[in-house]
Scaffold this active site. Sequence first.
Site, PDB file in Angstrom:
ATOM      1  CG  ASP A   1      -1.846   1.501   0.505  1.00 37.97           C
ATOM      2  OD1 ASP A   1      -2.761   1.495   0.464  1.00 37.97           O
ATOM      3  OD2 ASP A   1      -2.273   1.712   2.387  1.00 37.97           O
TER       4      ASP A   1
ATOM      5  CG  ASP B   1      -8.028   2.230   3.475  1.00 38.68           C
ATOM      6  OD1 ASP B   1      -6.781   1.389   2.994  1.00 38.68           O
ATOM      7  OD2 ASP B   1      -8.399   2.826   2.678  1.00 38.68           O
TER       8      ASP B   1
END
Length: 465
Positions: A200, A394
Amino acid sequence: MDTLRSISSELVRSSQLRWTLFSVIANMSLTLSIWIGVYNMEVNSELSKTYFLDPSFEQTTGNLLLDGFINGVGTILVLGCVSFIMLAFVLFDFRRIVKAWLTLSCLLILFGVSAQTLHDMFSQVFDQDDNNQYYMTIVLIVVPTVVYGFGGIYAFFSNSSLILHQIFVVTNCSLISVFYLRVFPSKTTWFVLWIVLFWDLFAVLAPMGPLKKVQEKASDYSKCVLNLIMFSANEKRLTAGSNQEETNEGEESTIRRTVKQTIEYYTKREAQDDEFYQKIRQRRAAINPDSVPTEHSPLVEAEPSPIELKEKNSTEELSDDESDTSETSSGSSNLSSSDSSTTVSTSDISTAEECDQKEWDDLVSNSLPNNDKRPATAADALNDGEVLRLGFGDFVFYSLLIGQAAASGCPFAVISAALGILFGLVVTLTVFSTEESTTPALPLPVICGTFCYFSSMFFWEQLYG
């Protein structure tokens, strides 16, 4: 201490932040409900052994940690390949393929994953050997799936209410999280979480990161595309009926910003108009000295105004290269006729309080450049620093961590992990988040959640053995 006070004040002030935290809690709670209530926290060994290594399967290295590490690396490699394939489609303007990919992924979750979850739930309730109960199971699977699927289509693909979109984001992400929990072997989830943490960071912050490059092409797509990949906590819609005062303040702030931009635009435009009129005067003087405007000429303004809306006419198309006498005469006559037309002057207006709402609405709608009236793009939405957004991934990985923590059987560890995730998310959104750049919302919550989980497990074992 100053940082903590800043975080607490932002948490109290921002309803968007509170609503985002509530949505994350709802997502984790729904995931735990399905993971514990429907599947009893059991991994689907038939599906898991097909793709992963584990000592309980035939395919294994014989070491539990090594199997988990290999599984985690393999999962991220697949994720990376898919991300770069999508990036290639975006960079080479295969817009239809990108939209089709996102659409099919959404439909697969709405109809496929939801139907599988309902099947697993009702097959435990009804006896599948009995025909009547079997048909009842089919009905209870098909009807809710159709309702949920078409409700999701309305939420994601139409101009539906924001709260409906948020509900489907929470439920879809929970379904994906439970699917991963069912597929990943016991220790693989921890390796996946920590490896995806570094992925990420690379994808969002690196110059060649997939998400970084995709954001650069966001202006080519409508903002509706974000409905398929992001959660939005829009304060204006969120507080409808519950916090009207804060909503009115936001609207007033928007009006003031629009007014300020309009004033700046027409101040610059006036300077350009003065230069243009000077050229017209020079042309008239060159052709006919008697036509030089006096102080009573309509070309001379008695009192200069910072903002003045003038109707466009054909004289604006004149250039310095035009030397034909007839064209110049035509431009002069058109200019004179334009000057006699109605002119809207707002020279005495500098703030929103000095005029009513309708006057400002007319000013903004009629006077802004054409570029400001174009349809909003995904880039415009992403650059809007007033709206708090989180990616679907997320939500998925937050719930994945909570589901893995629940597999330990320690409620104290689950609560600690959840608090760690929420703390990391609050710090990310208040301390590290800026309007100028995108901040990864996954690393810090995963780090805090993992730390709180293992710390609580350590103290729990020390206290209760």
